[in-house]
Design an enzyme around this catalytic site. Structure first.
Site, PDB file in Angstrom:
ATOM      1  N   GLU A  33       0.385  -0.622  15.347  1.00  0.00           N
ATOM      2  CA  GLU A  33       1.500  -1.343  14.718  1.00  0.00           C
ATOM      3  C   GLU A  33       1.384  -2.844  14.948  1.00  0.00           C
ATOM      4  O   GLU A  33       1.662  -3.640  14.057  1.00  0.00           O
ATOM      5  CB  GLU A  33       2.848  -0.830  15.258  1.00  0.00           C
ATOM      6  N   TYR A 116      11.122  -4.136  15.497  1.00  0.00           N
ATOM      7  CA  TYR A 116      10.320  -3.377  14.539  1.00  0.00           C
ATOM      8  C   TYR A 116       9.330  -2.465  15.275  1.00  0.00           C
ATOM      9  O   TYR A 116       9.258  -1.248  15.024  1.00  0.00           O
ATOM     10  CB  TYR A 116       9.547  -4.301  13.576  1.00  0.00           C
ATOM     11  N   ASP A 134       9.402  -2.689   7.384  1.00  0.00           N
ATOM     12  CA  ASP A 134       8.350  -3.716   7.283  1.00  0.00           C
ATOM     13  C   ASP A 134       8.331  -4.217   5.834  1.00  0.00           C
ATOM     14  O   ASP A 134       9.201  -3.852   5.035  1.00  0.00           O
ATOM     15  CB  ASP A 134       6.992  -3.165   7.740  1.00  0.00           C
TER      16      ASP A 134
END
Ligand code: SF4
Length: 355
Positions: A33, A116, A134
């Site tokens: 990520e 996030y 995102d």
């Protein structure tokens, strides 16, 4: 069948085979990520494979040095991400017995981990009920719900997060999040392939035929044109590399010494240290050659380079300034072999300079 279920069915059938999807290891999901935050999947995969081979778990990353992690981040740019990952691994080793936590508060306490990343890792690895947002997911949601505000505004982020939370498949949040990201990456593209979309029925933009108008975006900021002038300062066939702690570019890695030029640049781009002044005093007498162009998020860069073989006098004043006048917290420096430039200066810019 609800659209969330159709989306999942589509995902199970059509998802790309990606190494970080092979198991639900939170460490590997965390690494992937962070890599994907500024880099496309295809571009990050080779670096991901090498990184995981060298640092297969939290313990191995925590034991590494900053220099080594930077080497393995080569080609991905934005090196502070690599440094933060290492810091995060050290933190997990010291505070969580080298295990990735499974609560939001604990995950957000890891240095460098923001909302996030925390939501992505917790939902994908532990199936926790968090929706992620995102760039791809924002585009899908803005179209699906005919979201009329500019999606890059902070107020829109909050509203889109609420839509993402509402749309979340609470029985399978991890796969749902990945399915949303995959839909954005494979089908709901800039020019969307609506005929292939599993949630076409129910998508307000599709129903209204307004695909080209959504998502609403702000005007893209124009990039600032600048020149980066790199100095090959040579002593006995070795060249000087420096690590600036507080400059606008290359803050975390060794680089060739450089000056920034351009029109109406912010004061923060200047180097008013004694070392910067020394470079400025050398600047005019050097023979600068163009070394190519480079484009990053906010800058269009013209690269220039010049070479100077230091005589004893120059060398003495240079080393005096570097040794005593600049606090060590501001700059590190060393002499390296020219052939090692690309590994010592791990930026794609180094590849464009003639060592
Ligand atoms: Fe995107 Fe088209 Fe699917 Fe709507 S129908 S979510 S616009 S691909």
């Amino acid at each position: 069948m609800a659209n969330q279920d159709k989306l999942l069915q589509w995902f199970y059938k059509n998802q790309r085979k990606l190494p970080f999807r092979e198991n639900k290891d939170p460490y590997k999901i965390w690494i992937s990520e962070v890599m994907l935050q500024q880099t496309r999947v295809a571009a990050m995969l080779p670096s991901y494979e090498k990184f995981i081979l060298r640092f297969p778990d939290i313990t191995s990353l925590a034991k590494s040095t900053e220099e080594e992690v930077i080497q393995y981040w080569k080609g991905l740019g934005y090196y502070s991400r690599a440094i933060n990952l290492r810091k995060g691994a050290v933190f997990l080793k010291e505070n969580f017995n080298s295990k990735f936590p499974d609560t939001l508060d604990e995950t957000l306490s890891i240095p460098g981990v923001g909302p996030y990343t925390a939501r992505a890792v917790l939902s994908i690895a532990y199936n926790k009920e968090f929706a992620v947002l995102d760039g791809n997911v924002k585009r899908v949601l803005a179209r699906y719900f005919l979201f009329k505000e500019n999606i890059s505004l902070p107020s829109s982020h909050k509203a889109l997060q609420e839509l993402a939370d509402t749309f979340l498949n609470s029985e399978n949040p991890g796969d749902h999040n990945q399915a949303m990201m995959e839909l954005g990456a494979m089908v709901c593209l800039q020019s969307p392939l609506c005929m292939l979309c599993p949630i076409q029925k129910g998508c307000l933009v599709f129903e209204n035929g307004k695909q080209s108008e959504f998502p609403v975006m702000g005007k893209e900021k124009t990039k600032l044109p600048i020149k980066l002038k790199f100095f090959f300062l040579e002593k006995d066939e070795r060249i000087l590399v420096v690590k600036y702690k507080h400059r606008r570019f290359f803050k975390t890695i060794f680089t060739l010494p450089f000056l920034i030029e351009g029109k109406k640049l912010p004061a923060s781009y200047e180097d008013n240290s004694d070392f910067g002044k020394l470079l400025q005093s050398m600047d005019e007498s050097l023979d600068w050659t163009k070394a190519g162009k480079h484009s990053i998020t906010h800058h269009d860069i013209e690269l220039q380079q010049a070479r100077l073989s230091l005589d004893n006098k120059n060398l003495e004043s240079l080393e005096k300034i570097l040794s005593s006048n600049i606090p060590s917290a501001e700059i590190e420096w060393k002499w390296i072999d020219g052939k090692d430039l690309k590994s010592e200066f791990p930026s794609s810019i180094a590849g464009k300079l003639q060592a």
